[in-house]
Design a protein around this motif. Sequence first.
Motif, short mmCIF file in Angstrom:
data_model
loop_
_atom_site.label_atom_id
_atom_site.label_comp_id
_atom_site.label_asym_id
_atom_site.label_seq_id
_atom_site.Cartn_x
_atom_site.Cartn_y
_atom_site.Cartn_z
N ALA A 23 0.83 -1.19 0.00
CA ALA A 23 0.00 0.00 0.00
C ALA A 23 0.87 1.25 0.00
O ALA A 23 1.87 1.33 0.71
N ALA A 24 0.45 2.22 -0.80
CA ALA A 24 1.16 3.49 -0.90
C ALA A 24 0.37 4.56 -0.18
O ALA A 24 -0.86 4.52 -0.15
N PRO A 25 1.06 5.56 0.37
CA PRO A 25 0.36 6.64 1.08
C PRO A 25 -0.19 7.70 0.13
O PRO A 25 -0.70 8.73 0.59
N GLU A 26 -0.06 7.45 -1.18
CA GLU A 26 -0.52 8.41 -2.16
C GLU A 26 -1.01 7.65 -3.38
O GLU A 26 -0.87 6.43 -3.48
N SER A 27 -1.57 8.38 -4.31
CA SER A 27 -2.09 7.75 -5.52
C SER A 27 -0.98 7.06 -6.31
O SER A 27 0.11 7.61 -6.46
N ILE A 28 -1.29 5.87 -6.79
CA ILE A 28 -0.33 5.14 -7.62
C ILE A 28 -0.73 5.16 -9.09
O ILE A 28 -0.05 4.56 -9.92
N SER A 29 -1.81 5.79 -9.42
CA SER A 29 -2.34 5.71 -10.78
C SER A 29 -1.36 6.24 -11.82
O SER A 29 -1.38 5.81 -12.96
N SER A 30 -0.51 7.18 -11.42
CA SER A 30 0.44 7.75 -12.38
C SER A 30 1.79 7.05 -12.39
O SER A 30 2.67 7.41 -13.16
N ILE A 31 1.95 6.03 -11.55
CA ILE A 31 3.22 5.32 -11.50
C ILE A 31 3.26 4.30 -12.61
O ILE A 31 2.44 3.38 -12.66
N TYR A 32 4.22 4.48 -13.51
CA TYR A 32 4.29 3.69 -14.75
C TYR A 32 4.50 2.21 -14.47
O TYR A 32 3.90 1.36 -15.12
N TYR A 33 5.32 1.92 -13.48
CA TYR A 33 5.69 0.52 -13.25
C TYR A 33 5.95 0.31 -11.77
O TYR A 33 6.63 1.11 -11.13
N ILE A 34 5.39 -0.76 -11.24
CA ILE A 34 5.60 -1.15 -9.84
C ILE A 34 5.95 -2.63 -9.83
O ILE A 34 5.34 -3.42 -10.55
N ALA A 35 6.93 -2.98 -9.02
CA ALA A 35 7.39 -4.36 -9.01
C ALA A 35 7.53 -4.92 -7.60
O ALA A 35 7.76 -4.18 -6.64
N TRP A 36 7.38 -6.23 -7.54
CA TRP A 36 7.69 -6.98 -6.32
C TRP A 36 9.09 -7.58 -6.48
O TRP A 36 9.44 -8.10 -7.54
N TYR A 37 9.83 -7.53 -5.37
CA TYR A 37 11.14 -8.16 -5.29
C TYR A 37 11.17 -9.04 -4.04
O TYR A 37 10.31 -8.90 -3.16
N ARG A 38 12.15 -9.90 -3.95
CA ARG A 38 12.30 -10.69 -2.74
C ARG A 38 13.78 -10.90 -2.44
O ARG A 38 14.62 -10.87 -3.35
N GLN A 39 14.06 -11.10 -1.17
CA GLN A 39 15.43 -11.36 -0.76
C GLN A 39 15.42 -12.48 0.27
O GLN A 39 14.86 -12.33 1.36
N ALA A 40 16.04 -13.58 -0.10
CA ALA A 40 16.20 -14.69 0.82
C ALA A 40 17.44 -14.47 1.66
O ALA A 40 18.36 -13.73 1.27
#
Length: 114
Positions: A23-40
């Motif tokens: 969840a973001a504290p602001e609008s994400i509608s204008s964010i071109y790309y959002i990704a999930w990452y992970r670190q083991a």
Amino acid sequence: QVQFLESGGGLVQPGGSLRLSCAAPESISSIYYIAWYRQALGKEREFVAGIFSVGNVTYEDSVKGRFTISRDNAKNTVYLQMNSLKHEDTATYYCLAARPGSTWGPGTQVTVSS
């Protein structure tokens, strides 16, 4: 500058499912790309899945067919539905926006164990 707050992690048995949220504290509608990452533990952070503002998605090969990324711009939230979880999915999961100045959130821990 955007920093997401990740949630939804936990302990799950192999073959189980979890749905992660960031969840973001602001609008994400204008964010071109959002990704999930992970670190083991003891490993480099790696890309898991990404979603463009128009809805196109990309996945790391090992999660294709098992994970689904989605975004709800009205809720300023990006989700990662994880099915058929494996031991090797154990990691801390993070979101990051493709926007200058974006920073990593605290992450959410996923542990796959019997």
